[in-house]
Design a protein around this motif. Structure first.
Motif, PDB file in Angstrom:
ATOM      1  N   SER A  27      26.034 -30.689 -13.607  1.00  0.00           N
ATOM      2  CA  SER A  27      24.568 -30.037 -13.245  1.00  0.00           C
ATOM      3  C   SER A  27      23.884 -30.456 -11.651  1.00  0.00           C
ATOM      4  O   SER A  27      23.160 -30.049 -11.446  1.00  0.00           O
ATOM      5  CB  SER A  27      23.575 -31.529 -14.394  1.00  0.00           C
ATOM      6  OG  SER A  27      22.579 -31.498 -13.869  1.00  0.00           O
ATOM      7  N   LYS A  30      24.500 -27.917  -9.823  1.00  0.00           N
ATOM      8  CA  LYS A  30      23.513 -26.811  -9.592  1.00  0.00           C
ATOM      9  C   LYS A  30      21.821 -26.522  -9.386  1.00  0.00           C
ATOM     10  O   LYS A  30      21.402 -25.818  -8.356  1.00  0.00           O
ATOM     11  CB  LYS A  30      22.978 -26.042 -11.186  1.00  0.00           C
ATOM     12  CG  LYS A  30      24.084 -25.494 -11.873  1.00  0.00           C
ATOM     13  CD  LYS A  30      23.651 -25.529 -13.537  1.00  0.00           C
ATOM     14  CE  LYS A  30      24.586 -24.453 -14.330  1.00  0.00           C
ATOM     15  NZ  LYS A  30      24.253 -24.620 -15.796  1.00  0.00           N
ATOM     16  N   SER A  31      21.519 -28.372  -9.170  1.00  0.00           N
ATOM     17  CA  SER A  31      20.554 -28.781  -8.056  1.00  0.00           C
ATOM     18  C   SER A  31      20.464 -29.333  -6.930  1.00  0.00           C
ATOM     19  O   SER A  31      19.802 -29.261  -6.632  1.00  0.00           O
ATOM     20  CB  SER A  31      19.995 -30.411  -8.879  1.00  0.00           C
ATOM     21  OG  SER A  31      21.080 -31.334  -8.967  1.00  0.00           O
ATOM     22  N   THR A  33      22.527 -31.174  -5.631  1.00  0.00           N
ATOM     23  CA  THR A  33      22.200 -33.112  -5.127  1.00  0.00           C
ATOM     24  C   THR A  33      23.744 -33.219  -4.424  1.00  0.00           C
ATOM     25  O   THR A  33      25.118 -33.592  -5.786  1.00  0.00           O
ATOM     26  CB  THR A  33      21.887 -33.446  -6.157  1.00  0.00           C
ATOM     27  OG1 THR A  33      20.717 -32.771  -6.005  1.00  0.00           O
ATOM     28  CG2 THR A  33      21.397 -35.005  -6.007  1.00  0.00           C
ATOM     29  N   GLY A 110      15.360 -39.689 -10.298  1.00  0.00           N
ATOM     30  CA  GLY A 110      15.373 -38.203 -10.097  1.00  0.00           C
ATOM     31  C   GLY A 110      16.197 -37.344  -8.941  1.00  0.00           C
ATOM     32  O   GLY A 110      16.383 -38.156  -8.108  1.00  0.00           O
ATOM     33  N   GLU A 112      16.253 -33.683  -8.582  1.00  0.00           N
ATOM     34  CA  GLU A 112      15.165 -32.254  -7.442  1.00  0.00           C
ATOM     35  C   GLU A 112      15.262 -32.217  -6.402  1.00  0.00           C
ATOM     36  O   GLU A 112      15.075 -31.429  -5.657  1.00  0.00           O
ATOM     37  CB  GLU A 112      14.045 -31.861  -8.604  1.00  0.00           C
ATOM     38  CG  GLU A 112      14.930 -32.103  -9.483  1.00  0.00           C
ATOM     39  CD  GLU A 112      15.607 -30.742 -10.268  1.00  0.00           C
ATOM     40  OE1 GLU A 112      16.044 -29.830  -9.388  1.00  0.00           O
ATOM     41  OE2 GLU A 112      17.035 -31.066 -11.043  1.00  0.00           O
ATOM     42  N   ASP A 113      14.233 -33.300  -5.468  1.00  0.00           N
ATOM     43  CA  ASP A 113      13.979 -33.859  -4.519  1.00  0.00           C
ATOM     44  C   ASP A 113      15.284 -34.335  -3.689  1.00  0.00           C
ATOM     45  O   ASP A 113      14.385 -34.852  -1.968  1.00  0.00           O
ATOM     46  CB  ASP A 113      12.445 -34.078  -4.410  1.00  0.00           C
ATOM     47  CG  ASP A 113      12.848 -35.681  -5.234  1.00  0.00           C
ATOM     48  OD1 ASP A 113      13.523 -36.084  -5.792  1.00  0.00           O
ATOM     49  OD2 ASP A 113      11.628 -36.573  -4.719  1.00  0.00           O
ATOM     50  N   GLN A 221      25.904 -28.206  -0.545  1.00  0.00           N
ATOM     51  CA  GLN A 221      25.267 -26.272  -0.948  1.00  0.00           C
ATOM     52  C   GLN A 221      24.732 -25.575  -0.649  1.00  0.00           C
ATOM     53  O   GLN A 221      24.352 -24.616  -0.960  1.00  0.00           O
ATOM     54  CB  GLN A 221      23.631 -27.600  -0.089  1.00  0.00           C
ATOM     55  CG  GLN A 221      23.153 -28.867  -0.873  1.00  0.00           C
ATOM     56  CD  GLN A 221      22.136 -29.202   0.117  1.00  0.00           C
ATOM     57  OE1 GLN A 221      21.433 -29.788   1.473  1.00  0.00           O
ATOM     58  NE2 GLN A 221      21.391 -30.297  -0.671  1.00  0.00           N
TER      59      GLN A 221
END
Length: 223
Positions: A27, A30-31, A33, A110, A112-113, A221
């Motif tokens: 997961s 995919k993000s 991170t 979180g 996503e950011d 990334q």
């Protein structure tokens, strides 16, 4: 008399944890991170390293920290005061984080950011080494005052880590710590481990460490 059935609870727990850790790793990939698991004994300098790392990288990377302690939020407050997003996990007596606990922290902070999330695991050289957290890299700190014999006493910890940071090198002149002996012992367990001598007090070696970490995040990334 009925035969007593023996159930290997630990094996079941570790197997379930490995499945959850794999799901987290997929997961997070995919993000985009990058999750880093930081482990060490209490007092070796985990929080100090995080603060130094944040100083160097917070302009180029969006950083978050998941703090873990048996009981307190002192470290999370220090990190948050430096301008880095942080959440505190209170383990309630557990001497390690597992993948499910980390998932709770990720949901709270979180992903996503954020480019980089650092887990400050519970201070312990035994239990944290046994549990996969879903991190992309395991990093540990060995401080000079702890002695150069720790790889002999806690081999699993040194075996599962990708990076060893030897902190408090400013203490070397007051110690009989042998960097050569320590490195030989570590590389017998883990030939490919990267070793960075650092001092969170003086800043020695911090640039080399953060340059390596930033490159790892960018490569993760695909940048």
């Amino acid at each position: 008399m009925d035969e007593v059935r023996l159930i290997e609870v630990k094996e079941d727990i570790l197997a379930d944890n490995d499945i959850k850790a794999g799901e987290l790793r997929e997961s997070l990939k995919k993000s985009g991170t990058f999750l880093m698991n930081l482990m060490s004994s209490p007092g070796s300098g985990k929080t100090s390293l995080i603060l130094r790392t944040g100083e160097k990288l917070k302009k180029s990377l969006r950083i978050g920290v998941i703090e873990a302690d048996i009981d307190s939020k002192v470290d999370a407050e220090k990190v948050a005061a430096s301008g880095i997003k942080a959440v505190q996990l209170k383990t309630g007596g557990f001497c390690h984080l597992d993948a499910s606990m980390v998932e709770t922290g990720l949901d709270a902070i979180g992903v996503e950011d954020l480019d980089l999330i650092i887990i400050e695991n519970v201070g312990n050289l035994v239990c944290p080494a046994e549990f996969d957290t879903g991190a992309a890299k395991n990093v540990m700190i060995l401080s000079v005052p702890e002695g150069d014999d720790k790889p002999l006493k806690y081999p699993l910890m040194f075996s599962v880590c990708h990076v060893l940071l030897v902190n408090k090198t400013d203490y070397m002149e007051l110690s009989d710590f042998s960097m050569d002996a320590m490195e030989q012992r570590v590389r017998r367990l883990n030939p490919n481990i990267k070793i960075f001598p650092i001092s969170c007090k003086t800043g020695e070696g911090i640039s080399e460490w953060t340059e390596w970490l930033e490159n790892e995040v960018k490569n993760f990334q695909g940048l």
